[in-house]
Design a protein around this motif. Structure first.
Motif, PDB file in Angstrom:
ATOM      1  N   LEU A  50       3.283 -29.385 -32.881  1.00 18.23           N
ATOM      2  CA  LEU A  50       3.919 -28.424 -32.724  1.00 18.23           C
ATOM      3  C   LEU A  50       4.553 -27.330 -33.542  1.00 18.23           C
ATOM      4  CD1 LEU A  50       5.127 -29.496 -28.664  1.00 18.23           C
ATOM      5  CD2 LEU A  50       3.002 -28.452 -29.999  1.00 18.23           C
ATOM      6  N   TYR A  51       5.306 -27.083 -34.447  1.00 18.56           N
ATOM      7  CA  TYR A  51       6.253 -26.672 -34.910  1.00 18.56           C
ATOM      8  C   TYR A  51       5.798 -26.416 -36.556  1.00 18.56           C
ATOM      9  CZ  TYR A  51       8.954 -26.486 -30.855  1.00 18.56           C
ATOM     10  OH  TYR A  51       9.106 -26.245 -29.400  1.00 18.56           O
ATOM     11  N   GLY A  52       4.415 -27.047 -36.711  1.00 18.27           N
ATOM     12  CA  GLY A  52       4.302 -26.468 -38.145  1.00 18.27           C
ATOM     13  C   GLY A  52       4.869 -28.186 -38.839  1.00 18.27           C
ATOM     14  N   GLY A  53       4.946 -28.971 -38.418  1.00 11.73           N
ATOM     15  CA  GLY A  53       5.281 -30.266 -39.572  1.00 11.73           C
ATOM     16  C   GLY A  53       3.881 -31.277 -40.766  1.00 11.73           C
ATOM     17  N   ALA A  54       3.773 -31.373 -41.311  1.00  7.07           N
ATOM     18  CA  ALA A  54       2.964 -31.414 -42.259  1.00  7.07           C
ATOM     19  C   ALA A  54       2.538 -33.221 -42.022  1.00  7.07           C
ATOM     20  CB  ALA A  54       2.980 -31.192 -43.400  1.00  7.07           C
ATOM     21  N   TYR A  55       2.601 -33.562 -40.871  1.00  2.00           N
ATOM     22  CA  TYR A  55       2.611 -34.693 -40.809  1.00  2.00           C
ATOM     23  C   TYR A  55       0.960 -35.554 -40.661  1.00  2.00           C
ATOM     24  CZ  TYR A  55       2.773 -39.156 -37.986  1.00  2.00           C
ATOM     25  OH  TYR A  55       2.707 -40.707 -37.943  1.00  2.00           O
ATOM     26  N   LYS A  56       0.825 -36.513 -41.859  1.00  2.00           N
ATOM     27  CA  LYS A  56      -0.256 -37.226 -41.638  1.00  2.00           C
ATOM     28  C   LYS A  56      -0.586 -38.360 -40.975  1.00  2.00           C
ATOM     29  CE  LYS A  56      -1.481 -33.233 -44.624  1.00  2.00           C
ATOM     30  NZ  LYS A  56      -3.150 -33.382 -46.380  1.00  2.00           N
ATOM     31  N   PRO A  57      -1.413 -38.868 -40.122  1.00  2.00           N
ATOM     32  CA  PRO A  57      -1.211 -40.033 -40.008  1.00  2.00           C
ATOM     33  C   PRO A  57      -1.347 -41.232 -40.568  1.00  2.00           C
ATOM     34  CG  PRO A  57      -2.673 -39.588 -38.446  1.00  2.00           C
ATOM     35  CD  PRO A  57      -1.893 -38.316 -38.838  1.00  2.00           C
ATOM     36  N   GLN A  58      -1.194 -42.668 -41.376  1.00  2.00           N
ATOM     37  CA  GLN A  58      -1.691 -43.039 -41.757  1.00  2.00           C
ATOM     38  C   GLN A  58      -2.561 -44.051 -41.381  1.00  2.00           C
ATOM     39  OE1 GLN A  58      -1.073 -42.903 -45.597  1.00  2.00           O
ATOM     40  NE2 GLN A  58       0.018 -40.814 -44.854  1.00  2.00           N
ATOM     41  N   ILE A  59      -4.129 -44.141 -41.001  1.00  2.00           N
ATOM     42  CA  ILE A  59      -4.586 -45.208 -40.842  1.00  2.00           C
ATOM     43  C   ILE A  59      -5.606 -45.488 -42.194  1.00  2.00           C
ATOM     44  CG2 ILE A  59      -6.598 -45.031 -39.222  1.00  2.00           C
ATOM     45  CD1 ILE A  59      -5.877 -42.266 -37.986  1.00  2.00           C
ATOM     46  N   SER A  60      -5.524 -46.792 -41.638  1.00  2.82           N
ATOM     47  CA  SER A  60      -6.393 -47.572 -42.443  1.00  2.82           C
ATOM     48  C   SER A  60      -7.924 -48.209 -42.120  1.00  2.82           C
ATOM     49  CB  SER A  60      -5.773 -48.827 -42.872  1.00  2.82           C
ATOM     50  OG  SER A  60      -5.817 -49.635 -41.904  1.00  2.82           O
ATOM     51  N   TYR A  61      -8.774 -46.942 -42.307  1.00  4.96           N
ATOM     52  CA  TYR A  61     -10.246 -47.170 -42.082  1.00  4.96           C
ATOM     53  C   TYR A  61     -10.451 -48.541 -42.265  1.00  4.96           C
ATOM     54  CZ  TYR A  61      -9.914 -42.711 -40.059  1.00  4.96           C
ATOM     55  OH  TYR A  61      -9.407 -41.587 -39.215  1.00  4.96           O
ATOM     56  N   PRO A  62     -12.136 -48.648 -42.007  1.00  2.78           N
ATOM     57  CA  PRO A  62     -12.233 -49.628 -42.430  1.00  2.78           C
ATOM     58  C   PRO A  62     -13.982 -49.583 -43.619  1.00  2.78           C
ATOM     59  CG  PRO A  62     -13.593 -49.724 -40.237  1.00  2.78           C
ATOM     60  CD  PRO A  62     -12.317 -49.345 -40.815  1.00  2.78           C
ATOM     61  N   THR A  63     -13.608 -50.546 -44.792  1.00  2.00           N
ATOM     62  CA  THR A  63     -14.459 -49.740 -45.641  1.00  2.00           C
ATOM     63  C   THR A  63     -16.016 -50.729 -45.528  1.00  2.00           C
ATOM     64  OG1 THR A  63     -14.487 -52.694 -46.554  1.00  2.00           O
ATOM     65  CG2 THR A  63     -13.228 -50.759 -47.543  1.00  2.00           C
ATOM     66  N   LEU A  64     -16.913 -49.575 -45.489  1.00  2.00           N
ATOM     67  CA  LEU A  64     -18.037 -49.666 -45.319  1.00  2.00           C
ATOM     68  C   LEU A  64     -19.266 -50.384 -46.395  1.00  2.00           C
ATOM     69  CD1 LEU A  64     -19.197 -45.795 -45.403  1.00  2.00           C
ATOM     70  CD2 LEU A  64     -18.538 -46.541 -43.795  1.00  2.00           C
ATOM     71  N   LYS A  65     -20.297 -51.104 -45.918  1.00  5.01           N
ATOM     72  CA  LYS A  65     -21.452 -52.033 -45.970  1.00  5.01           C
ATOM     73  C   LYS A  65     -22.222 -51.410 -46.635  1.00  5.01           C
ATOM     74  CE  LYS A  65     -18.664 -55.708 -43.548  1.00  5.01           C
ATOM     75  NZ  LYS A  65     -18.889 -57.034 -42.860  1.00  5.01           N
ATOM     76  N   THR A  66     -22.652 -51.701 -47.987  1.00  2.00           N
ATOM     77  CA  THR A  66     -23.722 -51.433 -48.025  1.00  2.00           C
ATOM     78  C   THR A  66     -25.153 -51.717 -48.493  1.00  2.00           C
ATOM     79  OG1 THR A  66     -23.443 -50.197 -50.570  1.00  2.00           O
ATOM     80  CG2 THR A  66     -22.941 -48.781 -48.716  1.00  2.00           C
ATOM     81  N   LYS A  67     -25.740 -51.985 -48.640  1.00  2.00           N
ATOM     82  CA  LYS A  67     -27.770 -52.965 -49.086  1.00  2.00           C
ATOM     83  C   LYS A  67     -27.475 -52.061 -49.526  1.00  2.00           C
ATOM     84  CE  LYS A  67     -28.890 -54.711 -43.981  1.00  2.00           C
ATOM     85  NZ  LYS A  67     -29.577 -54.315 -42.718  1.00  2.00           N
ATOM     86  N   LYS A  68     -27.580 -52.995 -51.155  1.00  2.00           N
ATOM     87  CA  LYS A  68     -28.339 -53.278 -52.538  1.00  2.00           C
ATOM     88  C   LYS A  68     -30.436 -52.634 -52.011  1.00  2.00           C
ATOM     89  CE  LYS A  68     -25.198 -55.862 -54.854  1.00  2.00           C
ATOM     90  NZ  LYS A  68     -24.472 -56.321 -55.778  1.00  2.00           N
ATOM     91  N   ALA A  69     -30.491 -52.170 -52.570  1.00  2.00           N
ATOM     92  CA  ALA A  69     -31.993 -52.316 -52.717  1.00  2.00           C
ATOM     93  C   ALA A  69     -32.824 -53.048 -53.379  1.00  2.00           C
ATOM     94  CB  ALA A  69     -32.320 -50.457 -53.695  1.00  2.00           C
ATOM     95  N   VAL A  70     -33.812 -53.150 -52.228  1.00  2.00           N
ATOM     96  CA  VAL A  70     -34.669 -54.344 -52.589  1.00  2.00           C
ATOM     97  C   VAL A  70     -35.948 -53.596 -53.260  1.00  2.00           C
ATOM     98  CG1 VAL A  70     -35.780 -56.842 -51.538  1.00  2.00           C
ATOM     99  CG2 VAL A  70     -33.815 -55.805 -50.961  1.00  2.00           C
ATOM    100  N   ASN A  71     -36.373 -54.689 -54.698  1.00  2.00           N
ATOM    101  CA  ASN A  71     -37.640 -54.405 -55.328  1.00  2.00           C
ATOM    102  C   ASN A  71     -38.818 -55.070 -54.573  1.00  2.00           C
ATOM    103  OD1 ASN A  71     -39.069 -53.085 -56.985  1.00  2.00           O
ATOM    104  ND2 ASN A  71     -38.402 -54.514 -59.051  1.00  2.00           N
TER     105      ASN A  71
END
Length: 294
Positions: free
Chosen positions: A58-79
């Motif tokens: 409310l009063y302008g504090g620079a508070y940033k929560p520390q959230i641990s997001y899960p890592t994204l899973k990507t697929k490798k291109a198949v030739n």
């Protein structure tokens, strides 16, 4: 608490602030506040509780929560063996297929005709009876069918005058019947009829002249036009007519028994006009005076 300055101890006694290691207002914070009196230190809230975090937001504090997001899973291109751009590391170039290349659809040019013309083919032939009859029927239809006249669109003073005459003499419904001009022929229609009658008369006269050896038996020479009179003669006649009118008026008044009232006035007007006649033409003025006083 023993090593705190005396000023901080006094603030603790006055405000009851909890100064400890767990509080955000520890000794280091208070010392920093004393060194920087213009800084807004009251906005530093404790982040360990939900209320402190809300107050900080409310009063302008620079508070940033520390959230641990899960890592994204990507697929490798198949030739799969298809062609791919060469900028990729696993690019594969497909092989050239000669059979498919031979089946490509290409435009074909028209083949030249093998027919040869004989000179007799270029001799014009006569039309048969059916073709001639078709042309005759078409010509008769074109002559008998209605064809709208070819007229150039125009909008001038004559057309505006004609439209004004139509609005004036052809009735209407914009005004009451009592205020509408009676319906009748417009002036332009009368002029057209007169022009048509004159044309018919001239055509008949030309026919009579042609049948009678160049002489029209009904032709009548127009009367000779009277010679134009000069402005001087016209003025003389106008003044003379005024004298006649005054004499006739005075004679009527004398017969009615009321001539005495205007006798001198009429006599003066006649005398002045006689003098004007003498100034215009003395000879004619003398003749007028002799005619009046005989």
């Amino acid at each position: 608490m023993a090593d705190l300055p005396a000023r901080i101890k006094q603030m603790k006694k006055l405000h009851g602030d909890a100064i400890g290691s767990d509080s955000p207002f520890n000794a280091q914070t208070l010392q920093h506040s004393l060194n920087n009196p213009n800084q807004e230190n009251w906005k530093n809230f404790e982040k360990g509780s939900e209320a402190g975090r809300l107050m900080a937001k409310l009063y302008g504090g620079a508070y940033k929560p520390q959230i641990s997001y899960p890592t994204l899973k990507t697929k490798k291109a198949v030739n799969n063996g298809a062609w791919q751009p060469s900028n990729k590391g696993n690019a594969v170039v497909s092989k050239f297929d000669k059979k498919k290349a031979n089946k490509v659809a290409a435009p074909k040019f028209r083949q030249t005709s093998n027919y040869t013309f004989a000179p007799v083919d270029f001799i014009p032939k006569k039309r048969n009876a059916d073709a001639c009859q078709t042309m005759i029927v078409d010509a008769e239809m074109r002559q008998s069918a209605y064809r709208p006249p070819h007229m150039n669109a125009f909008s001038g003073d004559d057309e505006k005058q004609r439209l004004s005459e139509v609005f004036t003499h052809k009735g209407g419904k914009a005004l009451p019947k009592d205020l509408t001009h009676p319906v009748g022929p417009a002036p332009y229609e009368v002029r057209q009829r007169q022009a048509e009658q004159q044309r018919v008369l001239e055509a008949k006269a030309a026919r009579r002249t042609r049948l009678n050896g160049g002489v029209d038996p009904l032709y009548v020479e127009p009367a000779a036009a009277a010679p134009e009179r000069s402005a001087k003669d016209q003025l003389f006649d106008q003044i003379y007519d005024e004298i006649k009118d005054r004499r006739a008026y005075q004679e009527e008044m004398e017969l009615a028994g009321a001539g005495k009232a205007n006798r001198q006035k009429v006599a003066a007007e006649i005398s002045s006009r006689l003098s004007k006649l003498s100034s215009i033409d003395k000879g004619r003025a003398a003749e007028v005076m002799i005619e009046m006083y005989q």
